[in-house]
Scaffold this motif. Structure first.
Motif, PDB file in Angstrom:
ATOM      1  N   VAL A   1     104.215  12.001  -6.270  1.00  0.00           N
ATOM      2  CA  VAL A   1     105.515  11.606  -5.715  1.00  0.00           C
ATOM      3  C   VAL A   1     105.366  11.099  -4.285  1.00  0.00           C
ATOM      4  O   VAL A   1     105.971  10.091  -3.891  1.00  0.00           O
ATOM      5  CB  VAL A   1     106.497  12.796  -5.787  1.00  0.00           C
ATOM      6  N   ALA A   2     104.523  11.788  -3.495  1.00  0.00           N
ATOM      7  CA  ALA A   2     104.301  11.338  -2.115  1.00  0.00           C
ATOM      8  C   ALA A   2     103.629   9.964  -2.080  1.00  0.00           C
ATOM      9  O   ALA A   2     103.976   9.102  -1.267  1.00  0.00           O
ATOM     10  CB  ALA A   2     103.452  12.369  -1.370  1.00  0.00           C
ATOM     11  N   ALA A   3     102.659   9.746  -2.987  1.00  0.00           N
ATOM     12  CA  ALA A   3     101.992   8.442  -3.039  1.00  0.00           C
ATOM     13  C   ALA A   3     102.963   7.340  -3.451  1.00  0.00           C
ATOM     14  O   ALA A   3     102.929   6.218  -2.923  1.00  0.00           O
ATOM     15  CB  ALA A   3     100.812   8.502  -4.007  1.00  0.00           C
ATOM     16  N   LEU A   4     103.861   7.650  -4.386  1.00  0.00           N
ATOM     17  CA  LEU A   4     104.844   6.663  -4.819  1.00  0.00           C
ATOM     18  C   LEU A   4     105.799   6.312  -3.686  1.00  0.00           C
ATOM     19  O   LEU A   4     106.151   5.147  -3.482  1.00  0.00           O
ATOM     20  CB  LEU A   4     105.611   7.203  -6.026  1.00  0.00           C
ATOM     21  N   ALA A   5     106.210   7.322  -2.913  1.00  0.00           N
ATOM     22  CA  ALA A   5     107.097   7.061  -1.773  1.00  0.00           C
ATOM     23  C   ALA A   5     106.391   6.185  -0.726  1.00  0.00           C
ATOM     24  O   ALA A   5     106.990   5.263  -0.156  1.00  0.00           O
ATOM     25  CB  ALA A   5     107.541   8.382  -1.154  1.00  0.00           C
ATOM     26  N   GLY A   6     105.108   6.467  -0.488  1.00  0.00           N
ATOM     27  CA  GLY A   6     104.362   5.628   0.451  1.00  0.00           C
ATOM     28  C   GLY A   6     104.227   4.195  -0.026  1.00  0.00           C
ATOM     29  O   GLY A   6     104.315   3.251   0.770  1.00  0.00           O
ATOM     30  N   TYR A   7     104.038   4.024  -1.329  1.00  0.00           N
ATOM     31  CA  TYR A   7     103.935   2.666  -1.866  1.00  0.00           C
ATOM     32  C   TYR A   7     105.255   1.906  -1.710  1.00  0.00           C
ATOM     33  O   TYR A   7     105.261   0.706  -1.397  1.00  0.00           O
ATOM     34  CB  TYR A   7     103.532   2.733  -3.333  1.00  0.00           C
TER      35      TYR A   7
ATOM     36  N   PHE B   1     105.517   0.729   1.808  1.00  0.00           N
ATOM     37  CA  PHE B   1     104.602  -0.382   2.041  1.00  0.00           C
ATOM     38  C   PHE B   1     105.071  -1.673   1.368  1.00  0.00           C
ATOM     39  O   PHE B   1     104.857  -2.771   1.879  1.00  0.00           O
ATOM     40  CB  PHE B   1     103.211   0.000   1.529  1.00  0.00           C
ATOM     41  N   ALA B   2     105.726  -1.544   0.193  1.00  0.00           N
ATOM     42  CA  ALA B   2     106.111  -2.728  -0.575  1.00  0.00           C
ATOM     43  C   ALA B   2     107.420  -3.353  -0.093  1.00  0.00           C
ATOM     44  O   ALA B   2     107.602  -4.566  -0.224  1.00  0.00           O
ATOM     45  CB  ALA B   2     106.227  -2.370  -2.059  1.00  0.00           C
ATOM     46  N   PHE B   3     108.348  -2.541   0.467  1.00  0.00           N
ATOM     47  CA  PHE B   3     109.668  -3.073   0.799  1.00  0.00           C
ATOM     48  C   PHE B   3     109.958  -3.112   2.299  1.00  0.00           C
ATOM     49  O   PHE B   3     110.550  -4.061   2.784  1.00  0.00           O
ATOM     50  CB  PHE B   3     110.754  -2.226   0.102  1.00  0.00           C
ATOM     51  N   VAL B   4     109.546  -2.075   3.025  1.00  0.00           N
ATOM     52  CA  VAL B   4     109.888  -2.018   4.452  1.00  0.00           C
ATOM     53  C   VAL B   4     108.991  -2.927   5.277  1.00  0.00           C
ATOM     54  O   VAL B   4     109.459  -3.702   6.110  1.00  0.00           O
ATOM     55  CB  VAL B   4     109.794  -0.558   4.947  1.00  0.00           C
ATOM     56  N   LEU B   5     107.672  -2.865   5.051  1.00  0.00           N
ATOM     57  CA  LEU B   5     106.741  -3.675   5.846  1.00  0.00           C
ATOM     58  C   LEU B   5     106.918  -5.176   5.636  1.00  0.00           C
ATOM     59  O   LEU B   5     106.844  -5.941   6.604  1.00  0.00           O
ATOM     60  CB  LEU B   5     105.300  -3.250   5.542  1.00  0.00           C
ATOM     61  N   PRO B   6     107.130  -5.687   4.397  1.00  0.00           N
ATOM     62  CA  PRO B   6     107.336  -7.148   4.252  1.00  0.00           C
ATOM     63  C   PRO B   6     108.526  -7.667   5.036  1.00  0.00           C
ATOM     64  O   PRO B   6     108.502  -8.781   5.543  1.00  0.00           O
ATOM     65  CB  PRO B   6     107.531  -7.320   2.741  1.00  0.00           C
ATOM     66  N   GLU B   7     109.607  -6.881   5.188  1.00  0.00           N
ATOM     67  CA  GLU B   7     110.771  -7.341   5.938  1.00  0.00           C
ATOM     68  C   GLU B   7     110.433  -7.513   7.413  1.00  0.00           C
ATOM     69  O   GLU B   7     110.842  -8.479   8.059  1.00  0.00           O
ATOM     70  CB  GLU B   7     111.914  -6.336   5.764  1.00  0.00           C
TER      71      GLU B   7
ATOM     72  N   GLU C   1     110.782 -16.099  -0.499  1.00  0.00           N
ATOM     73  CA  GLU C   1     110.611 -16.334  -1.940  1.00  0.00           C
ATOM     74  C   GLU C   1     109.490 -15.488  -2.500  1.00  0.00           C
ATOM     75  O   GLU C   1     109.569 -14.990  -3.604  1.00  0.00           O
ATOM     76  CB  GLU C   1     110.320 -17.819  -2.164  1.00  0.00           C
ATOM     77  N   THR C   2     108.416 -15.314  -1.724  1.00  0.00           N
ATOM     78  CA  THR C   2     107.292 -14.491  -2.210  1.00  0.00           C
ATOM     79  C   THR C   2     107.736 -13.055  -2.424  1.00  0.00           C
ATOM     80  O   THR C   2     107.361 -12.404  -3.380  1.00  0.00           O
ATOM     81  CB  THR C   2     106.140 -14.533  -1.201  1.00  0.00           C
ATOM     82  N   GLY C   3     108.580 -12.520  -1.522  1.00  0.00           N
ATOM     83  CA  GLY C   3     109.068 -11.157  -1.699  1.00  0.00           C
ATOM     84  C   GLY C   3     109.913 -11.008  -2.936  1.00  0.00           C
ATOM     85  O   GLY C   3     109.842 -10.023  -3.651  1.00  0.00           O
ATOM     86  N   SER C   4     110.768 -12.034  -3.243  1.00  0.00           N
ATOM     87  CA  SER C   4     111.593 -11.928  -4.446  1.00  0.00           C
ATOM     88  C   SER C   4     110.769 -11.992  -5.704  1.00  0.00           C
ATOM     89  O   SER C   4     111.096 -11.409  -6.712  1.00  0.00           O
ATOM     90  CB  SER C   4     112.640 -13.050  -4.434  1.00  0.00           C
ATOM     91  N   VAL C   5     109.659 -12.729  -5.664  1.00  0.00           N
ATOM     92  CA  VAL C   5     108.813 -12.802  -6.865  1.00  0.00           C
ATOM     93  C   VAL C   5     108.051 -11.509  -7.061  1.00  0.00           C
ATOM     94  O   VAL C   5     107.826 -11.069  -8.166  1.00  0.00           O
ATOM     95  CB  VAL C   5     107.832 -13.987  -6.746  1.00  0.00           C
ATOM     96  N   ALA C   6     107.669 -10.842  -5.962  1.00  0.00           N
ATOM     97  CA  ALA C   6     106.867  -9.622  -6.081  1.00  0.00           C
ATOM     98  C   ALA C   6     107.685  -8.424  -6.486  1.00  0.00           C
ATOM     99  O   ALA C   6     107.151  -7.394  -6.804  1.00  0.00           O
ATOM    100  CB  ALA C   6     106.165  -9.315  -4.753  1.00  0.00           C
ATOM    101  N   ALA C   7     109.053  -8.533  -6.457  1.00  0.00           N
ATOM    102  CA  ALA C   7     109.899  -7.381  -6.781  1.00  0.00           C
ATOM    103  C   ALA C   7     109.696  -6.868  -8.191  1.00  0.00           C
ATOM    104  O   ALA C   7     109.591  -5.675  -8.408  1.00  0.00           O
ATOM    105  CB  ALA C   7     111.358  -7.741  -6.542  1.00  0.00           C
ATOM    106  N   PRO C   8     109.662  -7.733  -9.250  1.00  0.00           N
ATOM    107  CA  PRO C   8     109.463  -7.178 -10.598  1.00  0.00           C
ATOM    108  C   PRO C   8     108.174  -6.401 -10.726  1.00  0.00           C
ATOM    109  O   PRO C   8     108.128  -5.402 -11.404  1.00  0.00           O
ATOM    110  CB  PRO C   8     109.455  -8.431 -11.491  1.00  0.00           C
TER     111      PRO C   8
END
Length: 317
Positions: free
Chosen positions: A116-122, A125-131, A212-219
């Motif tokens: 669960v902790a690893a999933l939260a870190g991911y 990393f996937a949503f907060v840092l790209p912004e 656009e790259t962020g929207s493609v990486a969402a799925p």
């Protein structure tokens, strides 16, 4: 002051009441050999200390003794036997197996928490840092536009100064066409002024690509979230129902060793418990049991071993 052994106290009180050991055993639904073993202090013939205390307490009440005092004296006498039984339990391989099972359960919980902790870190990393990365290029692309504008103005100023300088250097040739000669050069110098603007317009479109790259990486991120992190162990639940027609000590434990029932049942009592199977059941007086049902199905006591009107067995799905 050291009191007499419990067995001797019970025997003396029984004789004063004018009762025989058979009459006491019949009142408790026990064999006379069990009463004789208690009076002789041979407590090892009764397998469970729980049932031994139940028999002694009922015996004390029957002959008019203080059952709490008798049980306190019995605890002092049972201490050496209790230590011996603990040593035997520690040497039992089944105890080691149960310890390993509990250790594996604790390890599974730790692995689940780490997942669960690893999933939260991911997710961070996937949503907060790209912004934060997308906002940085936008600020950097605006800065060159303001820095290039002075350079363009200086080039235009140099271009405008060149005709006057040439004119001052040739005073002997009053030709009208010479001042017009720098005009094409001025146009040539002014053309790069429009190029940075076009470059800045092209640079302004740079932030669009990361969006656009962020929207493609969402799925892909959603597919990772939906993936199960740890298999969930499924336990089976059972239901046990027992009714009694006489006094009887009963002990019922679930698969984790937790005691669901541990008490003396009276005539007409009925227990109905549920928990994780297998159940470990100890019946102190088999003759006092009216009926047993497991998972709403009747249980035949003839299928289990009975010693001294006592039976110990396991029920599983």
């Amino acid at each position: 002051m050291t009191s007499d052994p419990v067995g001797l106290q019970l025997k003396r009180a029984r004789e004063q009441k004018g009762l025989s050991d058979s009459e006491v055993a019949q009142a408790q639904h026990l064999r006379p050999a069990v009463i004789q073993a208690i009076e002789a202090g041979e407590y090892g013939q009764v397998d469970s200390e729980l049932f031994l205390k139940g028999y002694v307490r009922a015996y004390a009440r029957q002959v008019g003794l203080d059952d709490n005092k008798i049980i306190a004296d019995l605890d002092r006498e049972l201490e050496p036997l209790r230590q011996k039984r603990e040593q035997e339990v520690e040497a039992n391989p089944l105890v080691d197996i149960e310890r390993r099972r509990r250790r594996k359960r604790r390890l599974a919980r730790v692995v689940l928490l780490l997942s669960v902790a690893a999933l939260a870190g991911y997710l961070v990393f996937a949503f907060v840092l790209p912004e934060s990365d997308m906002t940085a290029p936008a600020e950097s692309t605006e800065a060159p536009v303001t820095e290039e504008s002075p350079e363009v103005d200086s080039e235009q100023a140099v271009a405008s100064e060149e005709p006057s300088t040439l004119a001052s250097q040739v005073p002997a040739m009053p030709v009208v066409e010479e001042p017009e000669a720098p005009q094409p050069e001025a146009e040539i110098v002014e053309e790069p002024a429009t190029d940075p603007v076009m470059d800045s317009a092209a640079d302004d479109s740079v932030p669009v690509a990361p969006i656009e790259t962020g929207s493609v990486a969402a799925p892909a991120t959603e597919s990772v979230i939906q993936a199960p992190s740890e298999p969930v162990a499924v336990t089976e639940t059972g239901r046990l129902q027992i009714s009694f027609r006489a006094d009887c000590w009963v002990q019922v434990s679930d698969a984790d060793g937790e005691r669901l029932v541990n008490s003396l049942q009276r005539d007409g009592d009925r227990i109905d418990v549920s928990g994780d199977t297998p159940f470990r059941v100890v019946i102190g007086a088999v003759s006092a049991v009216d009926s047993i049902r497991f998972q709403n199905e009747p249980v035949d006591m003839g299928d289990f071993r009975v010693v001294n009107n006592r039976s110990e067995f396991t029920l599983a799905n």
